[in-house]
Design an enzyme around this catalytic site. Structure first.
Site, short mmCIF file in Angstrom:
data_model
loop_
_atom_site.label_atom_id
_atom_site.label_comp_id
_atom_site.label_asym_id
_atom_site.label_seq_id
_atom_site.Cartn_x
_atom_site.Cartn_y
_atom_site.Cartn_z
N HIS A 1 7.51 38.91 5.31
CA HIS A 1 6.70 39.77 6.19
C HIS A 1 7.25 41.18 6.13
O HIS A 1 8.26 41.46 5.50
CB HIS A 1 6.68 39.23 7.63
CG HIS A 1 7.94 39.42 8.40
ND1 HIS A 1 8.02 39.27 9.76
CD2 HIS A 1 9.20 39.74 8.00
CE1 HIS A 1 9.26 39.50 10.17
NE2 HIS A 1 10.00 39.77 9.13
N GLU B 1 14.88 33.50 13.22
CA GLU B 1 14.59 34.37 12.08
C GLU B 1 15.86 34.63 11.26
O GLU B 1 15.85 34.59 10.03
CB GLU B 1 14.01 35.68 12.58
CG GLU B 1 13.54 36.62 11.51
CD GLU B 1 12.88 37.85 12.10
OE1 GLU B 1 11.75 38.16 11.70
OE2 GLU B 1 13.48 38.49 12.98
N HIS C 1 6.46 29.83 1.89
CA HIS C 1 6.32 30.69 0.70
C HIS C 1 5.06 31.55 0.75
O HIS C 1 4.45 31.85 -0.29
CB HIS C 1 6.36 29.85 -0.59
CG HIS C 1 7.73 29.32 -0.86
ND1 HIS C 1 8.28 28.29 -0.14
CD2 HIS C 1 8.66 29.69 -1.76
CE1 HIS C 1 9.50 28.05 -0.60
NE2 HIS C 1 9.76 28.88 -1.57
N HIS D 1 9.94 41.54 2.98
CA HIS D 1 11.25 40.88 2.87
C HIS D 1 11.08 39.47 3.43
O HIS D 1 10.13 39.19 4.14
CB HIS D 1 12.33 41.64 3.64
CG HIS D 1 12.06 41.71 5.11
ND1 HIS D 1 11.25 42.66 5.68
CD2 HIS D 1 12.47 40.91 6.13
CE1 HIS D 1 11.18 42.45 6.98
NE2 HIS D 1 11.89 41.39 7.29
N CYS E 1 12.88 46.86 7.93
CA CYS E 1 11.86 45.83 8.17
C CYS E 1 10.47 46.32 7.78
O CYS E 1 9.55 45.52 7.63
CB CYS E 1 11.85 45.42 9.64
SG CYS E 1 13.34 44.56 10.13
N HIS F 1 12.51 35.61 5.13
CA HIS F 1 13.45 34.92 6.02
C HIS F 1 13.36 33.42 5.79
O HIS F 1 12.29 32.90 5.45
CB HIS F 1 13.11 35.17 7.50
CG HIS F 1 13.24 36.58 7.92
ND1 HIS F 1 14.46 37.19 8.14
CD2 HIS F 1 12.31 37.54 8.16
CE1 HIS F 1 14.27 38.44 8.51
NE2 HIS F 1 12.97 38.69 8.53
#
Ligand code: NI
Length: 141
Positions: A20, A130, A86, A45, A39, A47
């Site tokens: 996200h 997260e 994914h 990126h 972010c 998580h």
């Protein structure tokens, strides 16, 4: 004398990996960078998310269970973790579109999808992790 009913909370953990970015399209790139920092990176990126789903209820005499955890596992996988795994949470998921995919907004959207499917006991809380230091909890309010 009747035996006291015992309210028990049971939890299943499932995991998914997803990408996200946090970016407000109404702000300039500079404003986004100033508030969200890395972010907001345009390349997104990822998580390794962990989702904890807690059901509360009374163990049934026939099974000794509040809810069959195999059934809870299947519901979480089918409705939440397999569809999100994914994926890009900004772009790929219809039920997340139109809102910032922060963990606050993701956990509320997960609640709304899971809650109608819980028939044994009731959905008590969700926890979405997260990073090892950042997580949210939601109790349906
Ligand atoms: Ni992030």
């Amino acid at each position: 004398m009747t035996e006291k009913k015992r309210l028990v909370y049971i939890t299943r953990r499932e995991r998914f990996n997803a990408a996200h970015k946090l970016y407000n399209p109404n702000w300039t790139p500079e404003e986004n960078e100033a508030f969200f920092g890395k972010c907001s990176n345009k390349y997104f990126h990822g998580h390794n998310f962990e989702l904890y789903v807690t059901i509360k209820g009374y163990a049934k005499p026939e099974t000794g269970m509040v809810m069959d955890l195999k059934k809870l596992k299947r519901i979480i996988k089918e409705t939440i973790t397999e569809p999100l795994d994914h994926r890009n949470l900004n772009e790929d998921i219809d039920w997340l579109k139109g809102s910032m995919p922060s963990i606050e907004n993701i956990i509320v959207a997960i609640w709304d999808r899971l809650n109608p499917l819980i028939e044994d006991g009731e959905l008590h809380s969700l926890k979405l992790i997260e990073t090892e230091n950042n997580f949210v909890e939601y109790f349906g309010e």
